[in-house]
Design an enzyme around this catalytic site. Structure first.
Site, PDB file in Angstrom:
ATOM      1  N   CYS A 115       0.819  -1.222   0.000  1.00 45.01           N
ATOM      2  CA  CYS A 115       0.000   0.000   0.000  1.00 45.01           C
ATOM      3  C   CYS A 115       0.850   1.267   0.000  1.00 45.01           C
ATOM      4  CB  CYS A 115      -0.941  -0.001   1.199  1.00 45.01           C
ATOM      5  SG  CYS A 115      -2.216  -1.253   1.017  1.00 45.01           S
ATOM      6  N   HIS A 263      -3.694   7.192   1.173  1.00 43.24           N
ATOM      7  CA  HIS A 263      -3.955   5.852   0.637  1.00 43.24           C
ATOM      8  C   HIS A 263      -5.342   5.423   1.090  1.00 43.24           C
ATOM      9  CE1 HIS A 263      -4.037   1.658  -0.034  1.00 43.24           C
ATOM     10  NE2 HIS A 263      -3.861   1.343   1.237  1.00 43.24           N
ATOM     11  N   ASN A 293     -10.004  -0.692  -1.686  1.00 41.33           N
ATOM     12  CA  ASN A 293      -8.565  -0.459  -1.497  1.00 41.33           C
ATOM     13  C   ASN A 293      -7.826  -1.083  -2.682  1.00 41.33           C
ATOM     14  OD1 ASN A 293      -5.863  -0.661  -0.775  1.00 41.33           O
ATOM     15  ND2 ASN A 293      -6.266  -1.266   1.350  1.00 41.33           N
TER      16      ASN A 293
HETATM   17  N1  ACO Z   1     -18.576  -9.283   6.901  1.00 40.82           N
HETATM   18  C1  ACO Z   1     -19.169  -9.536   8.062  1.00 40.82           C
HETATM   19  N2  ACO Z   1     -18.486  -9.780   9.194  1.00 40.82           N
HETATM   20  C2  ACO Z   1     -17.142  -9.736   9.130  1.00 40.82           C
HETATM   21  C3  ACO Z   1     -16.464  -9.485   7.920  1.00 40.82           C
HETATM   22  C4  ACO Z   1     -17.239  -9.257   6.778  1.00 40.82           C
HETATM   23  N3  ACO Z   1     -16.682  -8.982   5.575  1.00 40.82           N
HETATM   24  N4  ACO Z   1     -15.136  -9.517   8.169  1.00 40.82           N
HETATM   25  C5  ACO Z   1     -14.976  -9.791   9.480  1.00 40.82           C
HETATM   26  N5  ACO Z   1     -16.187  -9.935  10.060  1.00 40.82           N
HETATM   27  C6  ACO Z   1     -16.499 -10.228  11.466  1.00 40.82           C
HETATM   28  C7  ACO Z   1     -15.367 -10.879  12.175  1.00 40.82           C
HETATM   29  O1  ACO Z   1     -15.404 -12.281  11.984  1.00 40.82           O
HETATM   30  C8  ACO Z   1     -15.637 -10.487  13.614  1.00 40.82           C
HETATM   31  O2  ACO Z   1     -16.645 -11.336  14.119  1.00 40.82           O
HETATM   32  P1  ACO Z   1     -16.621 -11.819  15.679  1.00 40.82           P
HETATM   33  O3  ACO Z   1     -16.692 -10.554  16.472  1.00 40.82           O
HETATM   34  O4  ACO Z   1     -17.828 -12.697  15.770  1.00 40.82           O
HETATM   35  O5  ACO Z   1     -15.304 -12.530  15.840  1.00 40.82           O
HETATM   36  C9  ACO Z   1     -16.232  -9.085  13.496  1.00 40.82           C
HETATM   37  O6  ACO Z   1     -16.689  -8.969  12.144  1.00 40.82           O
HETATM   38  C10 ACO Z   1     -15.239  -7.981  13.778  1.00 40.82           C
HETATM   39  O7  ACO Z   1     -14.042  -8.250  13.057  1.00 40.82           O
HETATM   40  P2  ACO Z   1     -12.828  -7.271  13.089  1.00 40.82           P
HETATM   41  O8  ACO Z   1     -11.726  -7.811  12.243  1.00 40.82           O
HETATM   42  O9  ACO Z   1     -12.513  -6.949  14.526  1.00 40.82           O
HETATM   43  O10 ACO Z   1     -13.454  -5.974  12.402  1.00 40.82           O
HETATM   44  P3  ACO Z   1     -12.893  -4.499  12.315  1.00 40.82           P
HETATM   45  O11 ACO Z   1     -13.850  -3.555  12.885  1.00 40.82           O
HETATM   46  O12 ACO Z   1     -11.467  -4.411  12.781  1.00 40.82           O
HETATM   47  O13 ACO Z   1     -12.894  -4.228  10.740  1.00 40.82           O
HETATM   48  C11 ACO Z   1     -11.302  -4.148   8.953  1.00 40.82           C
HETATM   49  C12 ACO Z   1     -12.087  -5.029   9.899  1.00 40.82           C
HETATM   50  C13 ACO Z   1     -12.290  -3.398   8.082  1.00 40.82           C
HETATM   51  C14 ACO Z   1     -10.431  -5.044   8.110  1.00 40.82           C
HETATM   52  C15 ACO Z   1     -10.449  -3.108   9.722  1.00 40.82           C
HETATM   53  O14 ACO Z   1      -9.778  -3.733  10.780  1.00 40.82           O
HETATM   54  C16 ACO Z   1      -9.426  -2.386   8.856  1.00 40.82           C
HETATM   55  O15 ACO Z   1      -9.767  -1.640   7.958  1.00 40.82           O
HETATM   56  N6  ACO Z   1      -8.151  -2.553   9.154  1.00 40.82           N
HETATM   57  C17 ACO Z   1      -7.085  -1.822   8.431  1.00 40.82           C
HETATM   58  C18 ACO Z   1      -6.896  -2.305   7.034  1.00 40.82           C
HETATM   59  C19 ACO Z   1      -5.729  -1.582   6.430  1.00 40.82           C
HETATM   60  O16 ACO Z   1      -5.529  -0.393   6.632  1.00 40.82           O
HETATM   61  N7  ACO Z   1      -4.881  -2.259   5.704  1.00 40.82           N
HETATM   62  C20 ACO Z   1      -3.673  -1.612   5.244  1.00 40.82           C
HETATM   63  C21 ACO Z   1      -3.593  -1.499   3.852  1.00 40.82           C
HETATM   64  S1  ACO Z   1      -3.715  -3.048   3.035  1.00 40.82           S
HETATM   65  C22 ACO Z   1      -2.135  -3.425   2.395  1.00 40.82           C
HETATM   66  O17 ACO Z   1      -1.132  -2.862   2.733  1.00 40.82           O
HETATM   67  C23 ACO Z   1      -2.069  -4.577   1.460  1.00 40.82           C
END
Ligand code: ACO
Length: 336
Positions: A115, A263, A293
Site C-alpha cells: 500500500c 492511501h 482499497n
Molecule cells: N462481513 C461480516 N463480518 C465480518 C467481515 C465481513 N466482511 N469480516 C470480518 N467480520 C467479522 C469478524 O469475523 C468479527 O466477528 P466476531 O466478532 O464474531 O469474531 C467481526 O466482524 C469484527 O471483526 P474485526 O476484524 O474486529 O473488524 P474491524 O472492525 O477491525 O474491521 C477491517 C475489519 C475493516 C479489516 C479493519 O480492521 C481495517 O480496515 N483494518 C485496516 C486495514 C488496512 O488499513 N490495511 C492496510 C492497507 S492493506 C495493504 O497494505 C495490502
C-alpha cells in the site's frame, strides 16, 4: 539541483462493478457491515477470463498520463512500477510496460511496498530527477486483487476490502526548486511483517516444490492474511507521524494543507486523520467508496480524480500519505 513535478496523471479501472450485495452472495457478509466498517460501497474487478492484467491496466493509465504531460512516450527515461500483484512472479511488470508501450530500452524498476508502493515509487523517481540523471520518469501503481482473494466466508475480512485498478504519473524536471515535490519520507517496521501478508510461494523457507508436494487442500498460504484491528491501530499512528514529519521538514503546518490524498485503506482511517489534523471535507480526497482499497494504485487513482475535478490548483500544498503491509509507510509533500 532540480525538483521533480507531477507533469501528467492518469488512471484506469476495469468496467465490472462488484457491489457489496454481490459479495454477500459469495460469503457471509452484508452491505451494512462493509459500509459501516470500511465506507466501501463497490469496487471493480477484472474479467475472470481474458480481461485486464496488472500490466495492461498500468499501460492504459500510463498512456493517459504521458499524453497529459505533453511528452512523447520516447521521452520517458525510466519506469518505476509498484504492485503486489504482478502478472508474473518474475520478471516484474516494469519491463512489460517498456515492451507494451513500445519504447526504447530504458531502465525499468519494480517496487514492492504494497500500500505504500506508490509513495516509495514517487520517492525513487524524485531522486533520479533531483540528481539530474533523468528528465521524465513514468511511475505506475496497478493491482489485480480479485483473482488472488479468498472469496469465501473464511477470507471475508480481507476480500471485501480490495479492488482492481491502476494509476500513473509522469514526473518531470522542475527548475524552480520552490515548486514540485518538496520532500518524501519513507519508513518500515518489519517486526510486523506477518500481520498483513501473503506467505506463498516463499513461506519463510518453504518454496514452490514444497507446497506442490504437500498438496494440502487446506493450504491458505496463497491468500492474503490480515490482523485488521492491529493494522488499523498502527495505521492511524503512522499516518499522523509521517504527515507531521513531511510538514515539519518544509516548515508547514496542518493548516497549510490544501489537499490530503491518503492511501484509500479504509474510510474510517481517512476520517480519523482528517479529524486529527482539523481538515475540512474539501481538503481530504476519498474515493474508496467506489473502488475499495486498490493498494499501490489507490493514491494515483485518487490524485488523478482530484486533479480532474479541479481540486488541485497551482501553488497548492498537496500531501500524499500511505501505510500498509511490511509495515511500510511514507509521505510526499508537493507544492503544485
Ligand atoms: N462481513 C461480516 N463480518 C465480518 C467481515 C465481513 N466482511 N469480516 C470480518 N467480520 C467479522 C469478524 O469475523 C468479527 O466477528 P466476531 O466478532 O464474531 O469474531 C467481526 O466482524 C469484527 O471483526 P474485526 O476484524 O474486529 O473488524 P474491524 O472492525 O477491525 O474491521 C477491517 C475489519 C475493516 C479489516 C479493519 O480492521 C481495517 O480496515 N483494518 C485496516 C486495514 C488496512 O488499513 N490495511 C492496510 C492497507 S492493506 C495493504 O497494505 C495490502
Amino acid at each position: 539541483m532540480y525538483n521533480s513535478k507531477i507533469a501528467g496523471l492518469g488512471y484506469y479501472v476495469p468496467e465490472k462493478v462488484v457491489t457489496n450485495d454481490d459479495l454477500s452472495k459469495l460469503m457471509d457478509t452484508t452491505d451494512e457491515w462493509i459500509q459501516e466498517r470500511t465506507g466501501i460501497q463497490e469496487r471493480r474487478h477484472v474479467e475472470k477470463k481474458g480481461g485486464d492484467t496488472t500490466t495492461s491496466m498500468g499501460v492504459k493509465a500510463a498512456k493517459i498520463a504521458i499524453d497529459r504531460a505533453g511528452i512523447d512516450k520516447n521521452e520517458i527515461d525510466f519506469i518505476v512500477f509498484a504492485t503486489l500483484s504482478p502478472d508474473y512472479y518474475f520478471p516484474g511488470p516494469g519491463v512489460l510496460v517498456q515492451r507494451d508501450l513500445g519504447i526504447k530500452t530504458v531502465g525499468a524498476l519494480d517496487v514492492r511496498n504494497q500500500c505504500s508502493g506508490f509513495v516509495y515509487a514517487i520517492s525513487v523517481a524524485d531522486q533520479y530527477i533531483k540528481s539530474g540523471m533523468y528528465n521524465n520518469v513514468l511511475v505506475i501503481g496497478s493491482e489485480v486483487h480479485s483473482k488472488g482473494l479468498d472469496m469465501t466466508t473464511r477470507g471475508r475480512n480481507v476480500s471485501v476490502i480490495f479492488g482492481d485498478g491502476a494509476g500513473a504519473a509522469v514526473l518531470s524536471r522542475e527548475i524552480d526548486t520552490s515548486k514540485g515535490i518538496l520532500s518524501t519520507h519513507l519508513h518500515s517496521e518489519g517486526q510486523h511483517a506477518e500481520e498483513l501478508a501473503l506467505l506463498a510461494p516463499g513461506m519463510g523457507g518453504r518454496w514452490v516444490n514444497d507446497i506442490v508436494s504437500e498438496n494440502d487442500p487446506e493450504d491458505t498460504s496463497y491468500f492474503p492474511i490480515m490482523n485488521g484491528q492491529f493494522v488499523f491501530k498502527n495505521a492511524v499512528v503512522r499516518f499522523s507521524e509521517v504527515i507531521m514529519e513531511g510538514l515539519g521538514t518544509n516548515n508547514l503546518q496542518p493548516t497549510d494543507i490544501d489537499l490530503l490524498v491518503p492511501h484509500q485503506a479504509n474510510l474510517r482511517i481517512s476520517q480519523f486523520i482528517q479529524k486529527k489534523f482539523g481538515l475540512g471535507d474539501d481538503k481530504v480526497f476519498n474515493n474508496i467508496m467506489k473502488y475499495g482499497n486498490t493498494t499501490a494504485a489507490s493514491i494515483p487513482i485518487a490524485l488523478t480524480e482530484a486533479w480532474e475535478g479541479g481540486k488541485v490548483k497551482e501553488g497548492d500544498v498537496v500531501v500524499l500519505a500511505a501505510f500498509g503491509s511490511g509495515f511500510t509507510w511514507g509521505s510526499v509533500i508537493i507544492r503544485w
